[in-house]
Write a protein that holds these residues in place. Structure first.
Motif, PDB file in Angstrom:
ATOM      1  N   GLU A  26       0.828  -1.214   0.000  1.00  0.00           N
ATOM      2  CA  GLU A  26       0.000   0.000   0.000  1.00  0.00           C
ATOM      3  C   GLU A  26       0.860   1.260   0.000  1.00  0.00           C
ATOM      4  O   GLU A  26       0.483   2.271  -0.603  1.00  0.00           O
ATOM      5  N   LEU A  29       2.127   1.535  -3.536  1.00  0.00           N
ATOM      6  CA  LEU A  29       1.044   2.005  -4.405  1.00  0.00           C
ATOM      7  C   LEU A  29       0.899   3.513  -4.298  1.00  0.00           C
ATOM      8  O   LEU A  29       0.794   4.210  -5.312  1.00  0.00           O
ATOM      9  N   THR A  33       1.748   6.626  -7.345  1.00  0.00           N
ATOM     10  CA  THR A  33       0.825   7.643  -7.850  1.00  0.00           C
ATOM     11  C   THR A  33       1.286   9.067  -7.550  1.00  0.00           C
ATOM     12  O   THR A  33       0.638  10.026  -7.960  1.00  0.00           O
ATOM     13  N   ARG A  50       3.246  -6.767  -7.581  1.00  0.00           N
ATOM     14  CA  ARG A  50       1.796  -6.569  -7.444  1.00  0.00           C
ATOM     15  C   ARG A  50       1.234  -5.886  -8.692  1.00  0.00           C
ATOM     16  O   ARG A  50       1.700  -4.815  -9.092  1.00  0.00           O
ATOM     17  N   GLU A  51       0.234  -6.516  -9.288  1.00  0.00           N
ATOM     18  CA  GLU A  51      -0.341  -5.992 -10.531  1.00  0.00           C
ATOM     19  C   GLU A  51      -0.922  -4.590 -10.371  1.00  0.00           C
ATOM     20  O   GLU A  51      -0.731  -3.724 -11.227  1.00  0.00           O
ATOM     21  N   HIS A  52      -1.617  -4.326  -9.273  1.00  0.00           N
ATOM     22  CA  HIS A  52      -2.234  -3.009  -9.106  1.00  0.00           C
ATOM     23  C   HIS A  52      -1.173  -1.907  -8.977  1.00  0.00           C
ATOM     24  O   HIS A  52      -1.404  -0.773  -9.388  1.00  0.00           O
ATOM     25  N   ARG A  54       1.804  -2.111 -10.556  1.00  0.00           N
ATOM     26  CA  ARG A  54       2.297  -1.953 -11.941  1.00  0.00           C
ATOM     27  C   ARG A  54       1.349  -1.057 -12.740  1.00  0.00           C
ATOM     28  O   ARG A  54       1.795  -0.193 -13.498  1.00  0.00           O
ATOM     29  N   HIS A  55       0.044  -1.252 -12.571  1.00  0.00           N
ATOM     30  CA  HIS A  55      -0.917  -0.418 -13.298  1.00  0.00           C
ATOM     31  C   HIS A  55      -0.856   1.042 -12.831  1.00  0.00           C
ATOM     32  O   HIS A  55      -0.972   1.956 -13.652  1.00  0.00           O
ATOM     33  N   ALA A  56      -0.671   1.253 -11.546  1.00  0.00           N
ATOM     34  CA  ALA A  56      -0.525   2.629 -11.045  1.00  0.00           C
ATOM     35  C   ALA A  56       0.723   3.279 -11.625  1.00  0.00           C
ATOM     36  O   ALA A  56       0.693   4.440 -12.053  1.00  0.00           O
ATOM     37  N   THR A  77      -0.944  -4.388 -20.073  1.00  0.00           N
ATOM     38  CA  THR A  77      -0.837  -2.946 -19.801  1.00  0.00           C
ATOM     39  C   THR A  77      -1.318  -2.063 -20.952  1.00  0.00           C
ATOM     40  O   THR A  77      -1.336  -0.844 -20.814  1.00  0.00           O
ATOM     41  N   THR A  80      -4.206   0.509 -20.145  1.00  0.00           N
ATOM     42  CA  THR A  80      -3.748   1.590 -19.270  1.00  0.00           C
ATOM     43  C   THR A  80      -2.878   2.563 -20.060  1.00  0.00           C
ATOM     44  O   THR A  80      -3.044   3.782 -19.952  1.00  0.00           O
TER      45      THR A  80
END
Length: 109
Positions: A26, A29, A33, A50-52, A54-56, A77, A80
């Protein structure tokens, strides 16, 4: 609790960098951002376990165009990267030529 430190506008870029390597997902993450995160760290975080995260990182505003283009080629990806606000206009035009407006409409159905 550490990620709340990033809400403080007085927090330094060095703190963001340190949190980008934190053991808590967390915290990473939140660092992914943060606009104070360096380009190099945002790119590094594209390989986070962690995928989330990587997307962030893939949404980070400082990603170079060459990295965004690489992300477009990866099925995980691509979506995104296609929504990234700094995607070069030439790349957007090429995407429109390949997929066209009718493809965009059918993919939303």
């Amino acid at each position: 609790m550490r990620q709340l430190a990033l809400d403080d506008p007085e927090s330094t870029p060095e703190l963001v960098e340190r949190f980008s390597r934190d053991s808590d997902p967390e915290v990473r993450l939140r660092a992914a951002t943060d606009p104070r995160l360096t380009t190099a760290s945002a790119v590094r975080m594209l390989d986070d376990p962690r995928e989330h995260i990587r997307h962030a990182a893939a949404r980070h505003p400082h990603l170079p165009a060459r990295v965004l283009i690489q992300l477009l080629r990866d099925t995980v990806t691509a979506q995104t990267a296609a929504r990234h606000p700094t995607l070069p206009v030439a790349v957007m035009r090429q995407m429109m030529q390949c997929f066209g407006p009718s493809a965009a409409v059918t993919s939303r159905s």
